[in-house]
Motif scaffolding. Sequence first.
Motif, PDB file in Angstrom:
ATOM      1  N   SER A 116       2.748 -12.285   4.357  1.00 28.02           N
ATOM      2  CA  SER A 116       3.917 -12.690   3.558  1.00 28.02           C
ATOM      3  C   SER A 116       3.482 -13.255   2.208  1.00 28.02           C
ATOM      4  CB  SER A 116       4.789 -13.691   4.318  1.00 28.02           C
ATOM      5  OG  SER A 116       4.057 -14.849   4.645  1.00 28.02           O
ATOM      6  N   VAL A 126      -2.086  -4.720  -9.804  1.00 26.30           N
ATOM      7  CA  VAL A 126      -2.003  -4.442  -8.362  1.00 26.30           C
ATOM      8  C   VAL A 126      -2.578  -3.072  -8.007  1.00 26.30           C
ATOM      9  CG1 VAL A 126      -0.447  -4.211  -6.395  1.00 26.30           C
ATOM     10  CG2 VAL A 126      -0.077  -6.041  -8.062  1.00 26.30           C
ATOM     11  N   THR A 178       6.106 -12.775  -7.470  1.00 27.62           N
ATOM     12  CA  THR A 178       6.991 -13.930  -7.287  1.00 27.62           C
ATOM     13  C   THR A 178       6.198 -15.204  -7.016  1.00 27.62           C
ATOM     14  OG1 THR A 178       7.284 -13.422  -4.939  1.00 27.62           O
ATOM     15  CG2 THR A 178       8.926 -12.542  -6.461  1.00 27.62           C
ATOM     16  N   SER A 220       2.426 -10.342   0.009  1.00 25.71           N
ATOM     17  CA  SER A 220       3.596  -9.650  -0.520  1.00 25.71           C
ATOM     18  C   SER A 220       4.142 -10.368  -1.755  1.00 25.71           C
ATOM     19  CB  SER A 220       4.671  -9.551   0.563  1.00 25.71           C
ATOM     20  OG  SER A 220       5.823  -8.934   0.068  1.00 25.71           O
ATOM     21  N   ARG A 221       4.229 -11.677  -1.686  1.00 21.57           N
ATOM     22  CA  ARG A 221       4.718 -12.447  -2.842  1.00 21.57           C
ATOM     23  C   ARG A 221       3.767 -12.332  -4.027  1.00 21.57           C
ATOM     24  NH1 ARG A 221       5.877 -16.002   1.331  1.00 21.57           N
ATOM     25  NH2 ARG A 221       4.097 -17.341   0.803  1.00 21.57           N
ATOM     26  N   ARG A 222       2.470 -12.293  -3.756  1.00 20.75           N
ATOM     27  CA  ARG A 222       1.479 -12.188  -4.839  1.00 20.75           C
ATOM     28  C   ARG A 222       1.608 -10.844  -5.551  1.00 20.75           C
ATOM     29  NH1 ARG A 222       1.185 -16.580  -2.426  1.00 20.75           N
ATOM     30  NH2 ARG A 222      -0.685 -17.859  -2.300  1.00 20.75           N
ATOM     31  N   VAL A 223       1.682  -9.755  -4.786  1.00 21.78           N
ATOM     32  CA  VAL A 223       1.713  -8.434  -5.425  1.00 21.78           C
ATOM     33  C   VAL A 223       3.060  -8.137  -6.072  1.00 21.78           C
ATOM     34  CG1 VAL A 223      -0.128  -7.489  -3.989  1.00 21.78           C
ATOM     35  CG2 VAL A 223       2.235  -7.167  -3.287  1.00 21.78           C
ATOM     36  N   LYS A 224       4.128  -8.794  -5.607  1.00 20.71           N
ATOM     37  CA  LYS A 224       5.432  -8.637  -6.245  1.00 20.71           C
ATOM     38  C   LYS A 224       5.560  -9.496  -7.497  1.00 20.71           C
ATOM     39  CE  LYS A 224       8.001  -7.497  -2.068  1.00 20.71           C
ATOM     40  NZ  LYS A 224       9.010  -7.979  -1.116  1.00 20.71           N
TER      41      LYS A 224
END
Length: 65
Positions: free
Chosen positions: A29, A3, A38, A32-36
């Motif tokens: 949204s 990231v 999840t 956000s899920r991709r970089v976290k």
Amino acid sequence: MNVPELQAAIKKRGIPMNRFLDLVRITPSSWSRRVKGTSEMTLAEIQRIVDTLNLSEDEVKDIFF
């Protein structure tokens, strides 16, 4: 996915994040899920990122592998 390297590539090209997300057709949204971590990026998303940022082969390896 690396990231920090991806964020550096986006910043290096001077593309605002909201514009980048529009160009690669990823919602905030989903991003956000991709970089976290999840949710995984699809191959199509990766290809759009590579094309949008005009990433070199080395950059692709550093960011995605």
